[in-house]
Design a protein around this motif. Structure first.
Motif, PDB file in Angstrom:
ATOM      1  N   HIS A  78      18.721   6.528   3.053  1.00 22.43           N
ATOM      2  CA  HIS A  78      18.979   7.994   3.228  1.00 22.43           C
ATOM      3  C   HIS A  78      18.058   8.313   4.378  1.00 22.43           C
ATOM      4  N   GLU A  79      17.065   8.139   4.547  1.00 22.69           N
ATOM      5  CA  GLU A  79      16.168   8.502   5.561  1.00 22.69           C
ATOM      6  C   GLU A  79      16.568   7.815   7.064  1.00 22.69           C
ATOM      7  N   LEU A  80      16.952   6.753   6.939  1.00 23.31           N
ATOM      8  CA  LEU A  80      17.615   6.118   8.164  1.00 23.31           C
ATOM      9  C   LEU A  80      19.021   6.590   8.662  1.00 23.31           C
ATOM     10  N   THR A  81      19.695   7.172   7.852  1.00 26.12           N
ATOM     11  CA  THR A  81      21.088   7.588   7.984  1.00 26.12           C
ATOM     12  C   THR A  81      21.296   8.929   8.229  1.00 26.12           C
ATOM     13  N   HIS A  82      20.537   9.827   7.394  1.00 25.16           N
ATOM     14  CA  HIS A  82      20.492  11.225   7.268  1.00 25.16           C
ATOM     15  C   HIS A  82      19.227  12.167   7.316  1.00 25.16           C
ATOM     16  N   GLY A  83      18.121  11.247   7.296  1.00 23.65           N
ATOM     17  CA  GLY A  83      16.742  12.033   7.068  1.00 23.65           C
ATOM     18  C   GLY A  83      16.005  11.744   8.280  1.00 23.65           C
ATOM     19  N   PRO A  94       6.616   8.438  14.786  1.00 29.21           N
ATOM     20  CA  PRO A  94       6.008   7.466  13.705  1.00 29.21           C
ATOM     21  C   PRO A  94       6.223   6.146  13.661  1.00 29.21           C
ATOM     22  N   ALA A  95       6.972   5.550  14.570  1.00 30.58           N
ATOM     23  CA  ALA A  95       7.166   4.146  14.527  1.00 30.58           C
ATOM     24  C   ALA A  95       6.132   3.549  15.315  1.00 30.58           C
ATOM     25  N   ILE A  96       5.599   4.189  16.384  1.00 30.87           N
ATOM     26  CA  ILE A  96       4.742   3.597  17.226  1.00 30.87           C
ATOM     27  C   ILE A  96       3.248   3.835  16.388  1.00 30.87           C
ATOM     28  N   ALA A  97       3.090   4.993  15.620  1.00 29.13           N
ATOM     29  CA  ALA A  97       1.958   5.320  14.882  1.00 29.13           C
ATOM     30  C   ALA A  97       1.850   4.160  13.547  1.00 29.13           C
ATOM     31  N   ALA A 154       7.922   9.751   7.364  1.00 36.36           N
ATOM     32  CA  ALA A 154       8.665   8.669   8.107  1.00 36.36           C
ATOM     33  C   ALA A 154       7.530   7.535   8.402  1.00 36.36           C
ATOM     34  N   LEU A 155       6.322   7.724   8.623  1.00 37.65           N
ATOM     35  CA  LEU A 155       5.356   6.822   8.713  1.00 37.65           C
ATOM     36  C   LEU A 155       5.284   5.870   7.446  1.00 37.65           C
ATOM     37  N   ALA A 156       5.290   6.350   6.209  1.00 39.20           N
ATOM     38  CA  ALA A 156       5.121   5.560   5.002  1.00 39.20           C
ATOM     39  C   ALA A 156       6.452   4.780   4.747  1.00 39.20           C
ATOM     40  N   ILE A 157       7.592   5.348   5.275  1.00 40.53           N
ATOM     41  CA  ILE A 157       8.844   4.578   5.129  1.00 40.53           C
ATOM     42  C   ILE A 157       8.893   3.345   5.998  1.00 40.53           C
ATOM     43  N   LEU A 158       8.421   3.760   7.320  1.00 40.94           N
ATOM     44  CA  LEU A 158       8.533   2.379   7.900  1.00 40.94           C
ATOM     45  C   LEU A 158       7.518   1.591   7.461  1.00 40.94           C
ATOM     46  N   ASP A 159       6.100   1.911   7.228  1.00 42.20           N
ATOM     47  CA  ASP A 159       5.405   1.002   6.546  1.00 42.20           C
ATOM     48  C   ASP A 159       6.097   0.074   5.399  1.00 42.20           C
ATOM     49  N   ASP A 160       6.745   0.909   4.691  1.00 42.91           N
ATOM     50  CA  ASP A 160       7.517   0.009   3.399  1.00 42.91           C
ATOM     51  C   ASP A 160       8.510  -0.891   4.035  1.00 42.91           C
ATOM     52  N   ILE A 161       9.115  -0.620   5.118  1.00 39.74           N
ATOM     53  CA  ILE A 161      10.071  -1.527   5.679  1.00 39.74           C
ATOM     54  C   ILE A 161       9.340  -2.869   6.041  1.00 39.74           C
ATOM     55  N   ILE A 162       8.198  -2.551   6.731  1.00 41.91           N
ATOM     56  CA  ILE A 162       7.346  -3.729   7.220  1.00 41.91           C
ATOM     57  C   ILE A 162       6.868  -4.758   5.955  1.00 41.91           C
ATOM     58  N   GLY A 163       6.301  -3.828   4.950  1.00 38.97           N
ATOM     59  CA  GLY A 163       5.813  -4.555   3.769  1.00 38.97           C
ATOM     60  C   GLY A 163       6.970  -5.413   3.153  1.00 38.97           C
ATOM     61  N   ILE A 164       8.118  -4.846   3.058  1.00 39.32           N
ATOM     62  CA  ILE A 164       9.323  -5.680   2.393  1.00 39.32           C
ATOM     63  C   ILE A 164       9.534  -6.824   3.498  1.00 39.32           C
ATOM     64  N   VAL A 165       9.457  -6.626   4.744  1.00 37.76           N
ATOM     65  CA  VAL A 165       9.870  -8.066   5.432  1.00 37.76           C
ATOM     66  C   VAL A 165       8.679  -9.132   5.132  1.00 37.76           C
ATOM     67  N   PHE A 166       7.403  -8.426   5.062  1.00 41.80           N
ATOM     68  CA  PHE A 166       6.391  -9.502   4.739  1.00 41.80           C
ATOM     69  C   PHE A 166       6.754 -10.202   3.558  1.00 41.80           C
ATOM     70  N   ILE A 167       7.004  -9.484   2.445  1.00 39.05           N
ATOM     71  CA  ILE A 167       7.372 -10.211   1.188  1.00 39.05           C
ATOM     72  C   ILE A 167       8.319 -11.195   1.195  1.00 39.05           C
TER      73      ILE A 167
END
Length: 388
Positions: A78-83, A94-97, A154-167
């Motif tokens: 949702h955040e990547l498409t409409h948020g 937020p991506a750089i942060a 936005a920062l936490a969502i990007l963190d979630d994406i990174i965490g998912i990739v790590f897993i």
């Protein structure tokens, strides 16, 4: 501000519940109740006719937690498409942060615990617990401008994406490619069924989706990829309208049952009876990297992002607000606990100390962020009062 009638749909109560569950797990692990509870958690439950034979603890961390990741993935989409991340202009700051909030904690961890026995724990302090962070912001941030919450989300969502990739990438083992291919086929079938459900609303389609979802989870679990990735894949491909309904339906169960159960099980570790100097470097690396590495990385990289933001990007946040967001980012908790379990799965002693590092590091970040957010919110309230 609209307040939900169900506290499990809010931000404050689930955060408190999560903290209490982790505290209870840590307490009971260090009392006479340890052996009885450990016996239950290590009890194996097999699925007849399949290769799935997991302990109760793993059914919680691999099974129930997949439902949490399903809900996370729905929110990510949702955040990547409409948020808040639906355009490069919105996402760049937020991506750089977030990059700073990952790279600096890794550097701090490797500086303190980079020897061959503990180096595997470098992903642990990279995560941000969005539920906890938003809960602290809701408790102490009355008066802060909405831009701070938007930036943190936005920062936490990007963190979630990174965490998912790590897993998905770092902790795969002995991958069975045929099973993984069958799981992908099931994901495609789930995608098609979700669109059919959107078009027809038929109950049988929803039942078929549930069955395909469970089969997908089983195939991913058996393939050597961590089972929670099944929840991510299913959440990302689900049609938007059914996905929103599923998220709404599952939110109370995730906040009220699944996450507290996982927190209890993950925090069920024995505090080692040793002096601080005898604790593993992994403990110290995580303890420092979460609160310190996050606040430095997010603040500095966020400041740079605000200086180079493109035209049309959201307004720059004051540096003090970036510091508040960085402090909140240090609350690792849920995903950090999972990463600690995965990183040191072969060494129970280091794993338990890494988990203690996550708990204490997140607690330090929680207290620190509560103080900083309160100070910033008070400043904004005084400015608003003076303006009136």
């Amino acid at each position: 501000m609209r307040i939900s009638a169900n506290p499990l749909r809010g931000q404050q109560f689930p955060a408190v519940l999560l903290l209490l569950a982790a505290g209870l797990g840590l307490l009971l692990a260090n009392l006479m109740t340890h052996d009885a509870i450990e016996g239950v958690l290590e009890l194996h439950l097999a699925v007849p006719g399949t290769a799935l034979d997991l302990s109760v603890g793993h059914w919680i961390s691999d099974g129930l937690l997949a439902v949490f990741f399903l809900v996370v993935a729905i929110e990510l989409r949702h955040e990547l498409t409409h948020g808040e991340l639906d355009s490069p202009r919105k996402a760049v700051q937020p991506a750089i942060a977030a990059a700073g909030g990952v790279l600096v904690p890794i550097a701090v961890y490797l500086l303190l615990a980079g020897d061959f026995t503990t180096v595997a724990g470098w992903p642990v302090p990279t995560a941000t617990d969005i539920a906890f962070a938003l809960g602290v912001l809701a408790m102490f941030g009355r008066g802060l401008p909405p831009t701070v919450r938007v930036f943190l989300l936005a920062l936490a969502i990007l963190d979630d994406i990174i965490g998912i990739v790590f897993i998905a990438v770092l902790f795969a083992h002995d991958v069975q490619w045929l099973l993984l291919a069958l799981a992908v086929v099931c994901v495609i079938a789930f995608w098609a069924l979700s669109r059919l459900l959107h078009a027809t609303g038929h109950t049988l389609v929803a039942v078929a989706m549930a069955v395909v979802g469970v089969v997908t989870w089983g195939l991913v679990a058996a393939s050597g990829i961590h089972a929670t990735i099944a929840g991510v894949l299913l959440g990302l491909v689900m049609a938007p309208v059914p996905a929103g309904r599923v998220r709404h339906a599952l939110e109370p169960a995730v906040n009220g049952v699944i996450l507290p159960l996982f927190a209890f099980v993950a925090a069920f570790v024995v505090i080692p009876a040793v002096s601080p100097t005898e604790l593993s470097p992994a403990f110290w690396g995580i303890l420092v990297a979460l609160p310190v590495g996050k606040i430095i990385g997010i603040s500095l990289f966020g400041w740079v992002a605000m200086r180079i933001r493109p035209k049309g990007a959201p307004p720059a946040l004051p540096f003090a607000d970036l510091v508040a967001a960085g402090a909140l980012g240090g609350i690792g908790f849920t995903v950090s606990l999972l990463l600690a379990n995965l990183a040191f799965a072969g060494d129970a002693g280091i794993r338990d100390q890494a988990i203690l590092g996550v708990l204490l590091g997140s607690l330090v970040a929680l207290v620190l962020s509560g103080v900083i957010v309160s100070l910033r919110a008070g400043w904004y309230r005084r400015v608003a009062a003076a303006a009136e």
